[in-house]
Design a protein around this motif. Structure first.
Motif: not given
Length: 275
Positions: A195-203, A161-168, A109-113, A255-260
């Motif tokens: 990790l996009p929301f679209s992956v659904g369940s994940h590890a 992907e939630a970390a991009l939307y959690q407005e801190i 849910h957030m960017i690492h320190g 990494p490239k698609d993540s940056a986009e």
């Protein structure tokens, strides 16, 4: 209030730093105000650092060393000071970060320190407690100095992907934070995947975790709770989390698609709005 005359240099790294700063300043026949003017800080700040009421920054230490001709003494000391100011339960983790050859982190849910901006870090650290917020932010950001070493660690961060939307910290803070993350796009030692929301369940559904890998020591898995940290070298835990991390990286965007995606989110969600 601590008296400078009573300051015990053996009480803590912060006290020792203040004692040495005062000794060096007086040897140079400078007042606190005069030193502050040279360093482009206030004399009050110099006094607060000398009396162990304020945590020095690496930048302050470098300027003071140059002005006082102290051959890097304060710059070396400040690393001990900043490490000592971390919560006791987290100091071992900071040591792992400093020694690791590779750091792999999954954040839900957030960017690492290690990649946070000062504004974002203040938003995280000040969510419940504003006490000494500037000092605590300085201490957190100082950990990022590991990337300035001659041989910095390889750093992998998979974020939901939630970390991009959690407005801190507000829209401006988030825009600055995402821009900061994008600044590492061309750095082969710092790799960021979403990790996009679209992956659904994940590890990683059980929560955030870190892996620290070393040249000869066993790999360490680190998980965190409220006010507690749990590092372990248990082989079963290490194998389990290593496998989970492999699956998370495979499921995440490149990494490239993540940056986009990060760039698009920064503009669409946190871009300048015209009234």
């Amino acid at each position: 209030m601590t008296s400078i005359n009573a300051l015990d240099p053996g009480a803590s790294p912060l006290d020792y730093y203040g004692y040495e700063l005062r000794r060096l300043r007086e040897s140079a026949h400078l007042t606190q105000r005069q030193l502050g003017d040279i360093l482009n800080y206030t004399g009050s700040l110099v006094g607060q650092i000398e009396t162990a009421r304020k945590v020095p920054t690496p930048e302050f230490s470098e300027r003071a060393d140059a002005a006082l001709g102290s051959d890097g003494l304060l710059t070396r000391l400040v690393q001990l000071v900043l490490r000592s100011q971390l919560p006791a339960w987290f100091q071992q983790v900071a040591e792992l970060e400093a020694r690791a050859l590779e750091i792999c982190t999954f954040q839900t849910h957030m960017i690492h320190g290690l990649l946070q901006t000062s504004a974002y870090a203040r938003g995280v650290l000040g969510a419940l407690d504003q006490t000494d917020l500037e000092d605590r932010t300085t201490v957190r950001l100082a950990r990022q100095g590991i990337f300035n070493k001659e041989a910095p660690p390889v750093f992998w961060m998979v974020i939901s992907e939630a970390a991009l939307y959690q407005e801190i910290g507000g829209r401006g803070t988030m825009r600055g934070q995402l821009a900061h993350v994008l600044a590492f796009e061309a750095n082969p030692r710092i790799n960021i995947q979403v990790l996009p929301f679209s992956v659904g369940s994940h590890a990683g559904l059980q929560g955030s975790f870190n892996l620290y890998r070393f040249s000869s020591d066993p790999t360490i898995v680190y998980t965190e709770g409220y006010g507690t940290g749990h590092p372990t070298a248990n082989p079963d835990s290490v194998r389990d989390c290593s496998l989970r991390y492999d699956h998370l990286r495979a499921a995440a965007l490149s990494p490239k698609d993540s940056a986009e995606l990060i760039r698009r989110t920064m503009e669409d969600r946190y871009g300048e709005q015209v009234a």
